[in-house]
Scaffold this motif. Structure first.
Motif, PDB file in Angstrom:
ATOM      1  N   LEU A 172      39.645  46.293  59.845  1.00  0.00           N
ATOM      2  CA  LEU A 172      39.049  45.234  59.041  1.00  0.00           C
ATOM      3  C   LEU A 172      38.011  44.536  59.901  1.00  0.00           C
ATOM      4  N   THR A 175      35.246  39.730  57.514  1.00  0.00           N
ATOM      5  CA  THR A 175      35.822  39.191  56.278  1.00  0.00           C
ATOM      6  C   THR A 175      35.058  37.955  55.813  1.00  0.00           C
ATOM      7  N   VAL A 189      43.132  42.574  49.710  1.00  0.00           N
ATOM      8  CA  VAL A 189      42.883  43.369  50.910  1.00  0.00           C
ATOM      9  C   VAL A 189      44.192  43.668  51.630  1.00  0.00           C
ATOM     10  N   SER A 368      31.907  49.863  61.177  1.00  0.00           N
ATOM     11  CA  SER A 368      32.254  49.615  59.775  1.00  0.00           C
ATOM     12  C   SER A 368      31.132  48.869  59.068  1.00  0.00           C
ATOM     13  N   THR A 371      34.236  44.371  55.681  1.00  0.00           N
ATOM     14  CA  THR A 371      35.209  44.209  54.603  1.00  0.00           C
ATOM     15  C   THR A 371      34.751  43.176  53.586  1.00  0.00           C
ATOM     16  N   SER A 384      31.180  47.670  50.823  1.00  0.00           N
ATOM     17  CA  SER A 384      32.156  47.216  51.811  1.00  0.00           C
ATOM     18  C   SER A 384      33.221  48.295  51.996  1.00  0.00           C
ATOM     19  N   ILE A 386      37.410  49.159  53.716  1.00  0.00           N
ATOM     20  CA  ILE A 386      38.600  49.086  54.553  1.00  0.00           C
ATOM     21  C   ILE A 386      38.691  50.464  55.188  1.00  0.00           C
TER      22      ILE A 386
END
Length: 394
Positions: A172, A175, A189, A368, A371, A384, A386
């Motif tokens: 993650l 956020t 989530v 990434s 998230t 986005s 996960i």
């Protein structure tokens, strides 16, 4: 005057000039950002009735003048949520209008070559810009507010022992719990993560925009995330606008290992993995005591024969990972660009935008797309995620 005194006083003489240059730069950017859409939608040969022209001009002028004020009120020291929501939404809307207004001018050129007369060609372009922008903003809102889909990636780490083959790491990042209340999203989530049977769950920073006291309810579901071996966290750059040390302490209170330039070791089947973390690269300049990127401290005492997984917020920190023999760095920060075509600007500062990349014979990096979202509540061509990373031995 000593050398030390010269270093101390030199910045003070330059501050007025720097402040003026900064103000002029921001003013120029804002005039361009708001002026191009105004020119395409209101001026530029549309030949609107006077009332339409005046009203449109007033709307853009008010938005231009109020935007920096709202940004300061929303993202200044007090983190006032109301002004922040308005300013962030305005920024997203004007960015999309700016991008498509430029493309709209190309359409005007094509229509001119095709022999379409004024003002019809300008009005066709204006209509196209508005329709496309509205569709993208609507779709971008849905993309930003939904619980992210799971992105599954396998990563081979040649030094990983057979006992840890198949280790499931959930990542993650970013956020950005913020002025838009997203406690329900945060619970969603957590529910998704808990279906993934994770051995390790990692959060690589930018947890929130705002102090712990402001975002406590949105962060609360993190306490319910399950991992069989470890839950680990490092700071991102936004923590240093929002009480970084308090977030480190709060994450520890929620049951997460705050890897503040330190590491833990996880073991299974007789094989071990070092999981280390470093502070964000902006930490040293933040003024927060004891916060800075320190790979040596993070790996101090670790067995050099063991593979190393490093949490570092920004992909740009990969240089330190390579220098210290890290096997895999996991990062966020880029948001995958968040709103096309902003990703071209992100690539000016970061070595990669998203996904798995290799940076030396030993060191790999997974970046990434994030998230959550920062600022503008839109995600356009940058979904986005996960992330479920499955680690494989050679």
């Amino acid at each position: 005057m000593s050398v030390g005194e010269a270093v101390e006083t030199e910045p003070r003489r330059r501050r007025p000039g720097r402040a003026i240059r900064f103000a002029l730069t921001i003013t120029g950017v804002l005039l361009l950002l708001f002026g191009v859409p105004w020119w395409t939608l209101v001026g530029a040969g549309n030949d609107w009735p006077t009332g339409v022209f005046v009203t449109g001009t007033i709307v853009f002028a008010v938005a231009l003048v109020s935007f920096p004020v709202l940004m300061f009120l929303g993202h200044g020291p007090r983190h006032r949520d109301g002004p922040s929501v308005v300013a962030d939404t305005t920024l997203g809307v004007i960015w999309v209008l700016f991008v498509w207004s430029i493309i709209g001018q190309l359409l005007v050129l094509v229509l001119t070559i095709a022999g379409v007369d004024a003002p019809a060609r300008s009005r066709v372009a204006t209509a196209a810009v508005l329709v496309i922008s509205l569709v993208l903003l609507g779709w971008g809102t849905v993309e930003a507010r939904r619980v992210p889909r799971v992105r599954r990636v396998e990563v081979v780490l040649p030094r990983l022992g057979a006992g840890l083959d198949g280790l499931r790491l959930v990542l993650l990042t970013d956020t950005h719990y913020g002025p838009i209340e997203r406690s329900r999203w945060s619970r969603g989530v957590t529910e998704v993560v808990n279906t993934l049977d994770a051995d390790v769950v990692a959060h690589t920073g930018d947890i929130a925009d705002g102090e712990v006291a402001q975002r406590r309810s949105q962060a609360a579901p993190l306490a319910d995330i399950r991992a069989s071996m470890a839950r680990v966290y490092v700071t991102g750059n936004h923590e240093y606008f929002s009480g970084a040390q308090r977030w480190v302490e709060h994450m520890a209170a929620l049951g997460w290992e705050a890897l503040h330039n330190r590491h833990v070791v996880v073991t299974r089947g007789g094989d071990s993995l070092v999981i280390a973390g470093v502070d964000d690269r902006t930490a040293a300049g933040s003024g927060v005591p004891g916060h800075h990127t320190d790979h040596e401290a993070a790996l101090s005492g670790a067995d050099p024969a063991l593979p190393v997984l490093l949490l570092a917020h920004q992909p740009q920190q990969i240089q330190g990972a390579v220098a210290h023999g890290v096997d895999l760095q996991i990062s966020g920060h880029t948001h995958g660009g968040q709103m096309w075509p902003f990703h071209y600007l992100v690539r000016l500062d970061q070595p990669v935008l998203q996904g798995l990349s290799r940076h030396s014979e030993r060191t790999q990096l997974y970046t990434s797309r994030g998230t959550g979202f920062w600022g503008p509540p839109f995600r356009i061509f940058a979904p986005s995620e996960i992330t479920l990373l499955t680690l494989r031995s050679a």
